[in-house]
Design an enzyme around this catalytic site. Structure first.
Site, mmCIF file in Angstrom:
data_model
loop_
_atom_site.group_PDB
_atom_site.id
_atom_site.type_symbol
_atom_site.label_atom_id
_atom_site.label_comp_id
_atom_site.label_asym_id
_atom_site.label_seq_id
_atom_site.Cartn_x
_atom_site.Cartn_y
_atom_site.Cartn_z
ATOM 1 N N MET A 113 1.273 7.244 -8.284
ATOM 2 C CA MET A 113 1.744 6.218 -7.341
ATOM 3 C C MET A 113 1.238 4.852 -7.783
ATOM 4 O O MET A 113 0.111 4.718 -8.258
ATOM 5 C CB MET A 113 1.240 6.531 -5.941
ATOM 6 C CG MET A 113 1.931 7.722 -5.360
ATOM 7 S SD MET A 113 1.594 7.862 -3.603
ATOM 8 C CE MET A 113 2.445 9.391 -3.272
ATOM 9 N N SER A 114 2.110 3.866 -7.641
ATOM 10 C CA SER A 114 1.756 2.489 -8.009
ATOM 11 C C SER A 114 2.665 1.541 -7.240
ATOM 12 O O SER A 114 3.854 1.846 -7.037
ATOM 13 C CB SER A 114 1.962 2.295 -9.514
ATOM 14 O OG SER A 114 1.967 0.907 -9.824
ATOM 15 N N LEU A 163 0.810 -1.221 0.000
ATOM 16 C CA LEU A 163 0.000 0.000 0.000
ATOM 17 C C LEU A 163 0.846 1.275 0.000
ATOM 18 O O LEU A 163 1.895 1.339 0.627
ATOM 19 C CB LEU A 163 -0.940 -0.009 1.209
ATOM 20 C CG LEU A 163 -1.833 -1.246 1.331
ATOM 21 C CD1 LEU A 163 -2.712 -1.152 2.573
ATOM 22 C CD2 LEU A 163 -2.699 -1.438 0.087
ATOM 23 N N HIS A 164 0.336 2.274 -0.717
ATOM 24 C CA HIS A 164 0.970 3.591 -0.771
ATOM 25 C C HIS A 164 -0.095 4.656 -0.531
ATOM 26 O O HIS A 164 -1.257 4.317 -0.227
ATOM 27 C CB HIS A 164 1.679 3.782 -2.119
ATOM 28 C CG HIS A 164 0.822 3.438 -3.309
ATOM 29 N ND1 HIS A 164 -0.303 4.153 -3.630
ATOM 30 C CD2 HIS A 164 0.894 2.427 -4.212
ATOM 31 C CE1 HIS A 164 -0.866 3.628 -4.703
ATOM 32 N NE2 HIS A 164 -0.171 2.569 -5.078
ATOM 33 N N HIS A 175 -3.569 4.209 -2.230
ATOM 34 C CA HIS A 175 -4.477 3.295 -1.516
ATOM 35 C C HIS A 175 -5.012 3.966 -0.243
ATOM 36 O O HIS A 175 -6.196 3.852 0.082
ATOM 37 C CB HIS A 175 -3.733 2.032 -1.087
ATOM 38 C CG HIS A 175 -3.191 1.199 -2.197
ATOM 39 N ND1 HIS A 175 -1.843 1.074 -2.450
ATOM 40 C CD2 HIS A 175 -3.803 0.429 -3.132
ATOM 41 C CE1 HIS A 175 -1.647 0.264 -3.469
ATOM 42 N NE2 HIS A 175 -2.821 -0.140 -3.918
ATOM 43 N N VAL A 189 -3.555 9.828 -6.936
ATOM 44 C CA VAL A 189 -2.539 10.432 -6.066
ATOM 45 C C VAL A 189 -1.184 10.273 -6.748
ATOM 46 O O VAL A 189 -0.839 9.179 -7.215
ATOM 47 C CB VAL A 189 -2.532 9.778 -4.666
ATOM 48 C CG1 VAL A 189 -1.445 10.380 -3.793
ATOM 49 C CG2 VAL A 189 -3.903 9.943 -4.006
ATOM 50 N N GLN A 207 -6.237 -12.527 -12.567
ATOM 51 C CA GLN A 207 -6.193 -11.311 -13.397
ATOM 52 C C GLN A 207 -4.808 -11.082 -14.003
ATOM 53 O O GLN A 207 -4.582 -10.068 -14.664
ATOM 54 C CB GLN A 207 -6.659 -10.089 -12.605
ATOM 55 C CG GLN A 207 -5.684 -9.585 -11.555
ATOM 56 C CD GLN A 207 -6.266 -8.443 -10.734
ATOM 57 O OE1 GLN A 207 -7.260 -8.621 -10.022
ATOM 58 N NE2 GLN A 207 -5.693 -7.261 -10.840
#
Ligand code: AMP
Length: 281
Positions: free
Chosen positions: A184-185, A33-34, A37, A176, A61
């Protein structure tokens, strides 16, 4: 932070909350998480009495050549992030808890799921829609929070809930970004220092497209060409797609007008990144 691993336990907890009259928000994630999230978790905590964060790297997926095995994981850090952002519980099942060995049912969302990432990653949105449908059924959440970072995913989930009459309100949250504009990812952690610098070209190209549109250009092909020119100038970048589409239908117009989505997917080295920008043309 309580971490629940079984469907039965989270189903019972959510049902007990609802029986008490508490509203329940769900934030589906794949973890690592960043701040992106956390913005979803904060939105849920502000609008619901209880917030469930699901952390599940959903095998169905991922394509066979994709990063399922190497996808970053850190449950301890994620638990701290969830607590800090105001979540009440984490639902983190193993794959064999989510899917029976002889599982055969998939949710396929046509139309909005077909182009863009749907075309580049066959089967991806079937996997996403299926797991999100299961999470909705398991938790019975009143509201669910998704980032516009994955704009097409959001469109697929909205369409699925409408078409299948699932009683959940789908809420979109803004992208974000890092200080230099990179969205962000969790996958940004794959980037080397040079690649991290190169990755800023994505947002720069989107901003430059926005400027061209604001100055009066309406020909989608011309704008896509300008974006491709900026990204192609970066050595380690390989374009998967650059597309301008109507933000509601996700269909490509020849001449843009109304609510418009500029979407792109680019490999920076081996890492596939996506980004987008929505504007009123
Ligand atoms: P993921 O863990 O990548 O599957 O993402 C889980 C949710 O967080 C999805 O709804 C994403 O769209 C959202 N999300 C991921 N990155 C961002 C970001 N930079 N800004 C806002 N939402 C995000």
């Amino acid at each position: 932070m309580q971490i629940i691993k079984t469907k039965k336990e989270i189903r019972e907890l959510a049902a007990a909350w609802k029986a008490e009259g508490f509203s329940v928000g769900l934030v589906p994630t794949m973890g690592y998480l960043h701040e992106g999230h956390k913005s979803l978790i904060r939105a849920s905590a502000a609008q619901n009495k209880k917030t469930i964060v699901s952390i599940f790297v959903n095998p169905i997926q991922f394509g066979p050549a994709e990063d399922l095995k190497t996808y970053p994981r850190d449950m301890q850090r994620d638990a701290a992030a969830c607590a800090e952002a105001g979540a009440d519980v984490i639902f983190a099942p193993e794959a064999n808890e989510m899917y029976a060995a002889d599982f055969t049912t998939l949710v396929e969302v046509g139309g909005v799921g077909d182009g863009l990432c749907g075309a580049s990653r066959p089967g991806h949105f079937k996997g996403v829609a299926t797991v999100v449908c299961k999470l909705f059924n398991i938790t019975g959440a009143d509201r669910a929070y998704f980032g516009e970072k994955d704009f097409q995913q959001l469109a697929v989930i909205k369409r699925m809930t409408r078409d299948l009459d699932i009683d959940v309100e789908v809420i979109a949250c803004k992208i974000v970004r890092e200080a230099d504009g990179l969205a962000m990812s969790s996958r940004n952690s794959y980037l080397s220092a040079d690649e991290r610098t190169a990755a800023t070209a994505l947002y720069k190209s989107l901003l430059s497209a926005e400027k061209i549109i604001k100055s009066g250009e309406i020909n989608a092909a011309n704008i896509e060409y300008e974006i491709k020119k900026i990204i192609s100038a970066v050595q380690c970048a390989k374009i998967d797609y650059v597309k301008i589409v109507n933000a509601d239908t996700l269909n490509p117009p020849e001449k843009i007008s109304g609510r418009t989505l500029i979407a792109l997917a680019v490999f920076i080295g081996k890492t596939r990144l996506i980004d987008n920008l929505i504007l009123e043309a």
